[in-house]
Design an enzyme around this catalytic site. Structure first.
Site, PDB file in Angstrom:
ATOM      1  N   SER A 556       0.702  -1.281   0.053  1.00 48.99           N
ATOM      2  CA  SER A 556      -0.020   0.037   0.119  1.00 48.99           C
ATOM      3  C   SER A 556       0.775   1.211  -0.099  1.00 48.99           C
ATOM      4  O   SER A 556       2.214   1.192   0.656  1.00 48.99           O
ATOM      5  CB  SER A 556      -1.105  -0.118   1.157  1.00 48.99           C
ATOM      6  OG  SER A 556      -1.635   1.128   1.428  1.00 48.99           O
ATOM      7  N   TYR A 569      -3.191  -0.838  10.217  1.00 49.25           N
ATOM      8  CA  TYR A 569      -3.069  -0.952   8.977  1.00 49.25           C
ATOM      9  C   TYR A 569      -1.766  -0.492   8.366  1.00 49.25           C
ATOM     10  O   TYR A 569      -0.917  -1.356   7.658  1.00 49.25           O
ATOM     11  CB  TYR A 569      -4.272  -0.482   8.235  1.00 49.25           C
ATOM     12  CG  TYR A 569      -4.236  -0.652   6.715  1.00 49.25           C
ATOM     13  CD1 TYR A 569      -4.807  -1.764   6.029  1.00 49.25           C
ATOM     14  CD2 TYR A 569      -3.777   0.382   5.835  1.00 49.25           C
ATOM     15  CE1 TYR A 569      -4.862  -1.811   4.690  1.00 49.25           C
ATOM     16  CE2 TYR A 569      -3.724   0.044   4.557  1.00 49.25           C
ATOM     17  CZ  TYR A 569      -4.241  -0.702   3.948  1.00 49.25           C
ATOM     18  OH  TYR A 569      -4.361  -0.942   2.745  1.00 49.25           O
TER      19      TYR A 569
END
Length: 679
Positions: A556, A569
């Protein structure tokens, strides 16, 4: 334009014959019909031959798979036939006999259908017929089985001369309904489509009954101690353990996709005393050994051998097989023979376990196994009433390295970038993972759809084309046993794994003070620990195969960008990003490349966003959830929304063959986020 009634009847007959594997093998044999039609150029009647063209399968034959030829022209080729030494030239001459445009290319068997004086002709490869055709005393057995109604035709390679031979046999035997072609198959004829089909089925069923009534009960000999089939669970576990090694060996010259079969017929054959002798004789019908090669590789150890003993012996036998195949090629090749196409086996037989078959794609590998099962049935029938005696090795070579076969191979389309690659994608039941799986299949890969949601995984696999292209497995990536089982499923379905995409994930978006230890653990268990476990199992398979491979992490932008309210996350994405670097450094010596993709703002179709992440992020930014994709797009340099297929494009770029010297790389797919630029 409406299909001619004779051609329509031919298609219907072909479908009925091709639907029953007792009648002919996949893509084996051909059928034809003759009739009168109007020549649009002259307005006069013209006699035509409709015949199954080159390639295709009787069971699924369409009008486009038929070749239509003018019968007068085809029969006139007899006057210019230069003789058996130059008969291959006649295939090009068939083009000058074609009627109209479109349709399939005429096959090598076209002469047989055109020259036989009968309105309808069926040439088939039934196991029962080939059993008689390959028996040492096949001519005598044919006479005993059929009397004068079916005539023996000695072996001759398919071609124009064989057509002349059969036409002469029919003319000399007006009472005959067909013939058995030595070493090859059967041909039947009739004056109507119904009569031809009935004659073909009569030959096949009569041969079946003859073999059953006259045959001895154990044609393959007694069961060898220790060679019996392992219990199913143990058998499948052993097959999955051996599959990557065997696929790697079978891919020494050219990468191959694998298929595993453990039917009762295969296991019984391998348990019997005569299987080494019979396997060494190879197959006989041209359709068989073109797909199975001249002979299989047979493990000469009992099922009681340990996996380590089996693996070591397979490596030794593979080296011997390659040397023997090279010697076979050298014995028979001439100055104008095509180059050797590879010395690896297409069929590998493991007693107690089953059969591994290989090809350029899953369907080819599966069909190769089906053909060897046909060969086992043929051997059983021949040995039951006589002795199995396939055609001579020199004749096998003439067909395997036939110039016409070589030309057919050269006409095949160029392989897609991921042809022969086997991929496993986690979280492939939706969103980014699904888009990646779709792109990999479109580019030629076989894909294992791994997802926690079994229903989603099964639906995606079915939509991608079913078991020849994709299979579904249910996987919780936090569970080591389930991960190991997923890789076993990949080995049994396709032979191993070459490309793994770590995509499975969830996202918990909370401020630090609201993030619980359970949130932290769950986030890290699924993405950091899960990626580690999947990559470890992938590396085991890839190292065993010896074919290199690709690991791709869907990380990500958050792996390098510090955003608000996202500690669990983003931290786990940073963990994944560093796994890429660590594994690239460790696995490079095995030819395994490890790279990452850093997406951002993939809202549409995303399982993560649909699961509440979207609402949380929208609240963080103070916007409506339905505006989230637009919001992410406007904060990028390119002002473009990122979609799942854009991430799939990056995976293909990393694995499709152009970046062969790239490892340890992270590719941003975020439409340009300056704060996430890699430094």
């Amino acid at each position: 334009m409406a299909l001619h009634p004779e051609a329509a009847a031919l298609l219907a007959r072909s479908h009925r014959l091709g639907a029953d594997p007792r009648n002919t093998n996949y893509a084996g044999g051909n059928t034809s019909a003759k009739g009168t039609d109007t020549d649009p150029a002259t307005g006069r009647d013209v006699e035509l031959l409709w015949v199954k063209g080159s390639g295709g399968d009787l069971g699924t034959l369409t009008a486009g798979g038929l070749a239509a030829l003018r019968l007068d022209r085809l029969r006139s080729l007899v006057d210019v036939y230069p003789g058996v030494e130059r008969e291959d030239e006649m295939v090009a001459a068939f083009d000058y006999c074609l009627h109209g445009r479109g349709g399939a290319a005429p096959s090598i068997d076209t002469a047989m259908h055109g020259l036989i004086d009968a309105a309808h002709v069926d040439h088939l490869h039934p196991d029962s017929g080939i059993a008689l055709a390959t028996a040492a005393d096949g001519e005598q057995l044919t006479a005993e089985c059929f009397g004068e109604s079916v005539v023996w035709v000695p072996w001759r390679r398919p071609g124009f001369q064989l057509g002349l031979d059969i036409a002469a046999v029919k003319a000399a035997n007006p009472q005959a309904i067909g013939c058995v072609l030595g070493g090859h198959g059967i041909t039947a004829w009739g004056e109507s489509s119904e009569q031809c089909e009935a004659n073909a089925l009569h030959i096949i069923r009569t041969a079946e009954a003859f073999l059953a009534e006259r045959g001895k009960p154990e044609p393959f000999g007694p069961v060898l101690d220790g060679y019996q089939a392992l219990p199913q669970a143990q058998r499948r576990e052993r097959a999955a353990a051996l599959a990557p090694l065997i696929r790697g060996l079978a891919s020494t010259d050219h990468p191959q996709v694998g298929h595993f079969t453990d039917t009762a017929e295969v296991l019984d054959f391998l348990a019997r005393a005569e299987h080494p002798r019979l396997a060494a004789l190879g197959t006989s019908c041209p359709d068989h050994f073109l797909r199975t090669k001249v002979a299989p590789l047979v493990l000469d150890l009992p099922a009681t051998a340990t996996p380590e003993e089996a693996a070591a012996r397979l490596r030794e036998l593979h080296a011997d097989y390659r040397a023997d195949y090279q010697a076979y090629y050298d014995r028979h090749a001439t100055a104008d023979s095509p180059a050797i196409r590879g010395a690896d086996p297409a069929i590998v037989l493991v007693p107690g376990v089953g059969m591994f078959s290989f090809g350029r794609d899953k369907q080819t590998a599966r069909v190769a196994g089906e053909f060897y099962l046909n060969a086992i049935n043929v051997m059983r029938g021949a040995e039951a009433v006589s002795t199995y005696a396939p055609i001579e090795e020199a004749e096998k070579f003439r067909i395997e390295y036939w110039a016409l076969e070589e030309a057919k191979l050269r006409r095949m389309p160029k392989p897609k970038p991921l042809a022969t690659r086997i991929a496993l994608v986690t979280g492939a039941g939706s969103g980014i993972g699904r888009a990646i799986a779709e792109r990999l299949v479109a580019e030629g890969a076989c894909v294992v759809i791994a997802d926690l949601n079994a229903e989603n995984a099964a639906a995606v696999a079915q939509e991608l084309g079913g078991p020849d292209r994709a299979v579904a497995v249910t996987v919780d990536v936090t569970d080591e046993a389930q991960i190991a089982e997923a890789f076993r499923a990949a080995a049994l379905a396709f032979g191993g794994v070459d490309l793994v995409v770590n995509n499975a994930g969830i996202s918990i978006s909370k401020p630090l003070l609201e993030t619980t230890a359970r949130d932290w653990d769950l986030q890290h268990d699924i993405m950091a620990r899960g990626s580690f476990l999947v990559s470890r199992e992938a590396a085991r398979t890839m190292i065993e195969q010896g074919l290199g491979g690709d690991l791709v992490y869907i990380a990500s932008k958050n792996a390098v960008f510090a955003g608000p309210n996202n500690i669990a996350y983003s931290a786990t994405k940073a963990d994944q990003a560093h796994q890429v670097r660590l594994l690239a450094a460790e696995l490079g010596e095995h030819g395994i490349r490890v790279n990452g993709v850093n997406p951002d703002g993939v809202v549409r179709g995303s399982g993560i966003f649909a699961g509440g992440w979207g609402a949380q992020r929208a609240a963080t930014y103070g916007i409506a959830e339905e505006k989230l994709g637009e919001f992410y797009a406007q904060r990028t340099l390119l002002k473009r929304e990122v979609l799942p297929e854009h991430v799939a494009n990056a995976v293909l770029a990393l694995t499709g063959g152009d970046l062969t010297h790239t490892t340890g790389l992270h590719v941003p797919v975020d439409a340009g986020v300056a704060a996430a630029f890699l430094r």
